[in-house]
Design an enzyme around this catalytic site. Sequence first.
Site, short mmCIF file in Angstrom:
data_model
loop_
_atom_site.label_atom_id
_atom_site.label_comp_id
_atom_site.label_asym_id
_atom_site.label_seq_id
_atom_site.Cartn_x
_atom_site.Cartn_y
_atom_site.Cartn_z
N GLU A 96 0.88 -1.16 0.00
CA GLU A 96 0.00 0.00 0.00
C GLU A 96 0.92 1.21 0.00
O GLU A 96 1.75 1.36 0.89
CB GLU A 96 -0.87 -0.05 1.25
N CYS B 235 -2.19 8.13 4.76
CA CYS B 235 -2.27 7.70 3.35
C CYS B 235 -3.56 8.23 2.72
O CYS B 235 -3.69 8.26 1.51
CB CYS B 235 -2.19 6.20 3.25
P1 NAP Z 1 9.71 3.71 2.94
O1 NAP Z 1 10.95 4.46 2.65
O2 NAP Z 1 8.99 3.14 1.78
O3 NAP Z 1 10.11 2.54 3.96
C1 NAP Z 1 9.18 1.61 4.48
C2 NAP Z 1 9.92 0.35 4.90
O4 NAP Z 1 10.37 -0.34 3.74
C3 NAP Z 1 11.16 0.62 5.73
O5 NAP Z 1 11.26 -0.38 6.69
C4 NAP Z 1 12.29 0.54 4.73
O6 NAP Z 1 13.48 0.08 5.29
C5 NAP Z 1 11.78 -0.50 3.76
N1 NAP Z 1 12.28 -0.28 2.41
C6 NAP Z 1 12.17 0.84 1.68
N2 NAP Z 1 12.72 0.67 0.47
C7 NAP Z 1 13.19 -0.60 0.42
C8 NAP Z 1 13.87 -1.38 -0.54
N3 NAP Z 1 14.18 -0.88 -1.74
N4 NAP Z 1 14.21 -2.63 -0.23
C9 NAP Z 1 13.91 -3.14 0.97
N5 NAP Z 1 13.28 -2.46 1.94
C10 NAP Z 1 12.91 -1.21 1.69
O7 NAP Z 1 8.67 4.58 3.72
P2 NAP Z 1 8.74 5.35 5.12
O8 NAP Z 1 10.08 5.27 5.74
O9 NAP Z 1 7.62 4.80 5.89
O10 NAP Z 1 8.41 6.84 4.75
C11 NAP Z 1 9.04 7.50 3.71
C12 NAP Z 1 8.02 8.07 2.76
O11 NAP Z 1 7.06 7.08 2.38
C13 NAP Z 1 7.18 9.19 3.32
O12 NAP Z 1 7.83 10.43 3.28
C14 NAP Z 1 5.97 9.12 2.43
O13 NAP Z 1 6.17 9.79 1.23
C15 NAP Z 1 5.80 7.66 2.14
N6 NAP Z 1 4.74 7.01 2.93
C16 NAP Z 1 3.51 6.89 2.39
C17 NAP Z 1 2.50 6.27 3.08
C18 NAP Z 1 1.14 6.12 2.48
O14 NAP Z 1 0.37 5.38 3.04
N7 NAP Z 1 0.82 6.75 1.41
C19 NAP Z 1 2.73 5.76 4.35
C20 NAP Z 1 4.01 5.88 4.91
C21 NAP Z 1 5.00 6.50 4.16
P3 NAP Z 1 14.55 1.07 5.91
O15 NAP Z 1 13.85 2.26 6.43
O16 NAP Z 1 15.20 0.24 6.95
O17 NAP Z 1 15.45 1.45 4.81
#
Ligand code: NAP
Length: 527
Positions: free
Chosen positions: A264, A301
């Site tokens: 999601e 979200c």
């Molecule tokens: P994220 O960067 O997507 O990370 C979420 C999880 O996935 C973290 O545990 C991260 O690990 C892991 N991850 C990310 N990229 C990966 C990859 N290429 N391979 C393996 N694991 C990976 O999201 P976030 O830290 O929650 O937030 C960052 C941004 O995501 C926000 O600024 C926002 O834009 C977006 N977000 C959107 C929603 C929504 O529902 N629309 C919700 C939350 C966040 P690590 O952190 O350990 O690297």
Amino acid sequence: MITGKNYIGNELSAKGNTTYHTFDPKLNLNTEWTFYEATEEEIDSAVQKAYEAFQSYKNFSGNKKAEFLDAIAEEIEALGDILIETYMKESGLPEGRARGERGRTMGQLRAFSNLLREGSWVEATIDRAQPDREPLPKIDIRKMLFPVGPIAVFGSSNFPLAFSTAGGDTASALAAGCPVIVKSHPMHSGTGELVSSAVIKAAEKTGMPDGLFSNLNSSGIEVGQQLVFHPKIKGVGFTGSIKGGTALYKLANDRKEPIPVFAEMGSINPVVALPSALNEKGEEWAEKYAGSIMLGAGQFCTNPGLILGIKSTSLDRFLDSLGKAIEKLEPSCMLHPNIHANYEKGKQEVSGQGGATVIADYSASVADNYGQQKVLTVNGANFLKNPKLHQEVFGPFSIVVRCSDAAELTEVLHKLEGQLTGTVLGSAGEIESYAKVVDALTSRVGRIIFNGVPTGVEVCPSMQHGGPFPASTDSRFTSVGTSAIKRWVRPISFQNWPQEALPEELKDDNPLGIMRILDSEHSKDQV
Ligand code: NAP
């Protein structure tokens, strides 16, 4: 107590040398806890244990699994204030939100335990044999849903409880009969460890096999990548960024045996304000939308990142009221400096696009990591030709698009990427008179709302939380509500199978008394 260690099944483990801290965004400094990243050996051990646990857990009755889920809810509550304090420290979110989210997490677990006790969710389907059928006899065939195996769950940043360690993905997978390995979110690993301790206590109290649940720490992407690539992992649940979700989706498809990733991801949740809403209740909607954009510092979200209307004096008045209403509200602390920095970057990038005019821009000074709200407006033509204006800016930010007419509004909606929600503000009659607009919006979303705000997701069986890509990777499924269980199961048909060897759900005498499809009719009858 927070140890900073991983849970490899029921054992605490810290074999690695790589450590990290979580962060208190309100104090703008590291927390006192040190977390140990899981090593390759620990990841493998967690998956092997999960695989072993699956061999027995997959055959547990609905009642036994329900006892376990109820016990998790009880143990989470028993953690008491330490959980609330840790949540607040690691997220910067207020106490009311922490308590509310804890209640929702327990409610989700109990909703799945009720589903399991009732039992009909397995979709038992029986087609009786017809030995005398001409020209060929028909054979007895029976089908139901079975768990797929160990699931990797990636905790989200923005819901440290409800979409994390024992949140909806974990609860639905455990309910389905699948072991879970959580890749804890690095921003709230302390909260994650406390919740994990509650899951492990519940597992031990209710006689669950060791390895049914593990919790892995990491502050980089490698642990998650190894987990998704492990051959014994059979599915993935993820909530986060489009970049992270699509990277994991691709990784899972590159495996020798590809597996489903239910991610999601981003959504800007378009809101269509039709003329009657703007003419009759423009000010009221402006107040409500100012609150919705600001809720949780915009880190939902379902945040309304895009509002669309047809050019008119009442749309101009709405813009004015929205600007005034949102500038009156106090900014709040965002989850983490990285999220705050991403927000500032996204806000700046979108604000710099041609044709964007500022409606509100909170400029009074704020503490570190507080998200200052901003609202822009553009006309429909500019929006249509510039995809940069369509991107999610995660935080208290929204764009109002002024379309020249209903045809342009329809075109804009058709150009949007997939969304979790879409909202129509107007009268019931306008649903018909603006049928093309409403149809275009419906085709882009998983949930369509009438005269409301998209923030606030009810957890109930009829909820759809998932939409066309990139809102989620598979719009046929939901991550909220009891239907979320369907992501972790697959159907198996039993042809001509002996009665005594059939699962209870498919036996002639229907010992569980569940609703089944018997020769194409819904029924609780015996065969
Ligand atoms: P994220 O960067 O997507 O990370 C979420 C999880 O996935 C973290 O545990 C991260 O690990 C892991 N991850 C990310 N990229 C990966 C990859 N290429 N391979 C393996 N694991 C990976 O999201 P976030 O830290 O929650 O937030 C960052 C941004 O995501 C926000 O600024 C926002 O834009 C977006 N977000 C959107 C929603 C929504 O529902 N629309 C919700 C939350 C966040 P690590 O952190 O350990 O690297």
